[in-house]
Scaffold this motif. Structure first.
Motif, mmCIF file in Angstrom:
data_model
loop_
_atom_site.group_PDB
_atom_site.id
_atom_site.type_symbol
_atom_site.label_atom_id
_atom_site.label_comp_id
_atom_site.label_asym_id
_atom_site.label_seq_id
_atom_site.Cartn_x
_atom_site.Cartn_y
_atom_site.Cartn_z
ATOM 1 N N ILE A 102 0.858 -1.178 0.000
ATOM 2 C CA ILE A 102 0.000 0.000 0.000
ATOM 3 C C ILE A 102 0.894 1.227 0.000
ATOM 4 O O ILE A 102 1.816 1.347 0.816
ATOM 5 C CB ILE A 102 -0.905 0.029 1.246
ATOM 6 C CG1 ILE A 102 -1.770 -1.225 1.321
ATOM 7 C CG2 ILE A 102 -1.778 1.287 1.240
ATOM 8 C CD1 ILE A 102 -2.511 -1.378 2.648
ATOM 9 N N ASN A 103 0.630 2.148 -0.934
ATOM 10 C CA ASN A 103 1.365 3.415 -0.984
ATOM 11 C C ASN A 103 0.378 4.577 -0.886
ATOM 12 O O ASN A 103 -0.684 4.552 -1.514
ATOM 13 C CB ASN A 103 2.147 3.560 -2.292
ATOM 14 C CG ASN A 103 3.201 2.491 -2.474
ATOM 15 O OD1 ASN A 103 3.353 1.947 -3.550
ATOM 16 N ND2 ASN A 103 3.932 2.162 -1.417
ATOM 17 N N ILE A 104 0.728 5.584 -0.086
ATOM 18 C CA ILE A 104 -0.095 6.779 0.052
ATOM 19 C C ILE A 104 0.738 7.987 -0.344
ATOM 20 O O ILE A 104 1.849 8.193 0.165
ATOM 21 C CB ILE A 104 -0.618 6.931 1.490
ATOM 22 C CG1 ILE A 104 -1.564 5.772 1.819
ATOM 23 C CG2 ILE A 104 -1.341 8.262 1.662
ATOM 24 C CD1 ILE A 104 -2.096 5.793 3.244
ATOM 25 N N PHE A 105 0.185 8.802 -1.268
ATOM 26 C CA PHE A 105 0.863 9.989 -1.766
ATOM 27 C C PHE A 105 0.167 11.241 -1.246
ATOM 28 O O PHE A 105 -1.061 11.339 -1.299
ATOM 29 C CB PHE A 105 0.844 10.022 -3.302
ATOM 30 C CG PHE A 105 1.575 8.887 -3.957
ATOM 31 C CD1 PHE A 105 2.885 9.035 -4.383
ATOM 32 C CD2 PHE A 105 0.937 7.662 -4.170
ATOM 33 C CE1 PHE A 105 3.554 7.988 -4.998
ATOM 34 C CE2 PHE A 105 1.593 6.605 -4.777
ATOM 35 C CZ PHE A 105 2.913 6.767 -5.195
ATOM 36 N N ASP A 106 0.964 12.170 -0.754
ATOM 37 C CA ASP A 106 0.445 13.506 -0.454
ATOM 38 C C ASP A 106 0.658 14.318 -1.730
ATOM 39 O O ASP A 106 1.746 14.859 -1.960
ATOM 40 C CB ASP A 106 1.182 14.124 0.730
ATOM 41 C CG ASP A 106 0.538 15.414 1.214
ATOM 42 O OD1 ASP A 106 -0.180 16.053 0.414
ATOM 43 O OD2 ASP A 106 0.734 15.792 2.388
ATOM 44 N N VAL A 107 -0.360 14.390 -2.560
ATOM 45 C CA VAL A 107 -0.174 14.844 -3.950
ATOM 46 C C VAL A 107 0.223 16.309 -4.062
ATOM 47 O O VAL A 107 0.721 16.736 -5.114
ATOM 48 C CB VAL A 107 -1.446 14.574 -4.784
ATOM 49 C CG1 VAL A 107 -1.698 13.090 -4.870
ATOM 50 C CG2 VAL A 107 -2.649 15.274 -4.185
ATOM 51 N N ARG A 108 0.024 17.106 -3.021
ATOM 52 C CA ARG A 108 0.420 18.523 -3.069
ATOM 53 C C ARG A 108 1.835 18.744 -2.544
ATOM 54 O O ARG A 108 2.333 19.878 -2.556
ATOM 55 C CB ARG A 108 -0.575 19.370 -2.271
ATOM 56 C CG ARG A 108 -1.959 19.419 -2.897
ATOM 57 C CD ARG A 108 -2.911 20.273 -2.097
ATOM 58 N NE ARG A 108 -3.255 19.672 -0.807
ATOM 59 C CZ ARG A 108 -4.169 20.192 0.021
ATOM 60 N NH1 ARG A 108 -4.801 21.308 -0.293
ATOM 61 N NH2 ARG A 108 -4.431 19.595 1.171
ATOM 62 N N VAL A 109 2.461 17.661 -2.098
ATOM 63 C CA VAL A 109 3.779 17.794 -1.475
ATOM 64 C C VAL A 109 4.876 17.096 -2.271
ATOM 65 O O VAL A 109 5.947 17.668 -2.509
ATOM 66 C CB VAL A 109 3.743 17.237 -0.026
ATOM 67 C CG1 VAL A 109 5.133 17.246 0.588
ATOM 68 C CG2 VAL A 109 2.772 18.041 0.829
ATOM 69 N N SER A 110 4.642 15.824 -2.670
ATOM 70 C CA SER A 110 5.733 15.055 -3.274
ATOM 71 C C SER A 110 5.181 14.003 -4.227
ATOM 72 O O SER A 110 4.051 13.523 -4.067
ATOM 73 C CB SER A 110 6.554 14.371 -2.173
ATOM 74 O OG SER A 110 7.504 13.475 -2.711
ATOM 75 N N ASP A 111 6.006 13.646 -5.230
ATOM 76 C CA ASP A 111 5.637 12.560 -6.126
ATOM 77 C C ASP A 111 6.140 11.210 -5.619
ATOM 78 O O ASP A 111 6.045 10.193 -6.311
ATOM 79 C CB ASP A 111 6.154 12.818 -7.541
ATOM 80 C CG ASP A 111 7.676 12.945 -7.596
ATOM 81 O OD1 ASP A 111 8.334 12.834 -6.534
ATOM 82 O OD2 ASP A 111 8.213 13.160 -8.703
#
Length: 435
Positions: free
Chosen positions: A187-196
């Protein structure tokens, strides 16, 4: 919520359908909005979509109009949470498209999309609208490219690489985190406004089969998949994402689980393709609590749940799903048993109204705003039933009558008649005297 029960809505159904049943896809074969139902339709070539109005039950005829959407089969469908007529589709042909459905539904075949996104190099497999920003949608493909893009001009807002083929794609309720479940059981979670790069990662389920991921309320998330002894559900705390904080063993069936999470009640609904059972569990305060299940002899190939604002609160309906079988679609309602009809406020916290909480520019600037909410009774709802009004009949008590009572009443009446006859005679005598 252990007493929740499911029942088929007998008001109508959609029959003689031709869903694309045999396709190997992790996306939705059916999707719903308050106004429309979209079905991934079986055709001999390309990818088509059938559209139905939610309350216009029908039997599909030979001239049923379709959206001729893609050159290859459709892989996923999603309605905008803010516009019930705006539908997104993805396809094996690598494109994602947007469709505007007329208010009266389709009258003729159409292939004119509202928008197209062409950045995926291979199959575009999954879609998901942002729950807070109306211009934003996410998509992922078998090329491992994960995008968030602006639907108004198809420009890329975010791009990242996933570790492997993606089985599920979900935004958190705040619209800032994007979670994926990968084929490599990660499972991967991205903070899309912070980092790719993924900001959180952890292991999913033991067995190397299709598994799904979703965000729950508050700092929690969940997944469904296969453990060493059968199907299971895991609960995670995003503040300590290294391992699951709870595991619930569900059953030993073989079907891949798909889920729907109701953030208002904390109920997680789980169902498998080719099964007739829907399980529901309660995710509350960091724990998985045992729920119940609904069983039917009719096997679903897919299901889609309606927004909370469309629930029939007069019958204490907590959730409603459109259940798709091999040739028909009908509604299943999940209700809490109550003796009295009518609105019960304790079951309906204020629900989202279907309006965005912020613009794309505000979101890009890092703002976080809660979605507008109202009481469900203050939102227009064509699924609402009318409360039955009951007027209690007044029953006059009948008294038993004896012969002695009758004789006494007769004696009184005779006395009254005699008195009246005497008064009449006196009046007659006075009249004669005047003449």
């Amino acid at each position: 919520f252990k007493n929740i029960y499911g029942e088929v809505d007998k008001s109508g159904s959609f029959t003689s359908l031709r869903p694309r049943d045999g396709q190997n896809t992790d996306g939705s074969l059916i999707e719903v909005s308050p106004e429309f139902i979209a079905v991934n339709w079986h055709t001999s070539g390309g990818g088509s979509i059938g559209i139905f109005q939610t309350r216009s039950y029908m039997r599909v005829g030979s001239n049923f109009p379709l959206i001729s959407a893609h050159k290859s089969p459709v892989t996923d469908l999603k309605f905008s949470p803010f516009n019930p007529s705006l539908l997104a589709s993805s396809s094996d042909d690598g494109t994602c498209k947007l469709w505007s459905i007329p208010e009266e539904g389709l009258k003729d075949d159409t292939n004119t999309e509202l928008q197209v996104f062409t950045e995926h190099g291979k199959k575009a497999s999954l879609l998901n609208f942002n729950p807070c920003v109306k211009e934003l949608i996410a998509s992922v493909g078998t090329d491992h490219d994960l995008y968030a893009w602006n639907i108004t001009d198809s420009s890329i807002v975010f791009k990242a690489k996933t570790e492997d083929q993606t089985y599920s794609l979900d935004w958190d309720a705040a619209g800032s985190l994007l979670g994926v479940m990968n084929k490599n059981k990660r499972i991967n979670i991205f903070d899309v406004r912070v980092s790719d790069q993924a900001t959180l990662s952890t292991d999913g389920h033991h067995a190397g089969r299709v598994q799904k991921f979703g965000f729950a309320d508050g700092p929690y998330a969940f997944s469904s998949g296969f453990g060493t002894t059968g199907r299971e559900v895991k609960l995670y705390d995003l503040r300590n994402f290294d391992k699951a904080v709870g595991i619930h063993k569900l059953d030993t069936m073989n079907g891949t689980l798909t889920n729907f999470y109701d953030g208002d009640t904390g109920l997680l609904y789980l169902y498998g393709k080719g099964e007739g059972t829907v399980h529901y569990l309660e995710l509350k305060e960091g724990e998985i609590k045992q729920g119940s299940s609904y069983s039917s002899d009719t096997q679903q190939i897919s299901m889609a749940f309606f927004p909370k604002r469309t629930m029939d609160y007069n019958s204490c309906e907590l959730a409603r799903a459109a259940k798709l079988t091999r040739d028909q679609c009908h509604y299943v309602s999940f209700k809490y048993p109550r003796r009295n009809q009518g609105y019960a406020e304790e079951f309906y916290p204020e629900c989202v109204t279907g309006e965005p909480s912020m613009t794309l520019d505000e979101w890009k600037a890092g703002e976080n705003k809660p979605l507008p909410r109202k009481k469900i009774i203050d939102i227009e709802n064509k699924f609402k039933s009318e409360v039955m009004q009951f007027e209690k009949k007044v029953v006059v008590e009948k008294k038993s009558v004896t012969m002695d009572v009758i004789l006494e009443e007769n004696k009184v009446l005779k006395a009254q008649v005699s008195d009246l006859e005497k008064k009449l005679a006196d009046l007659q005598a006075q009249l004669d005297a005047k003449n």
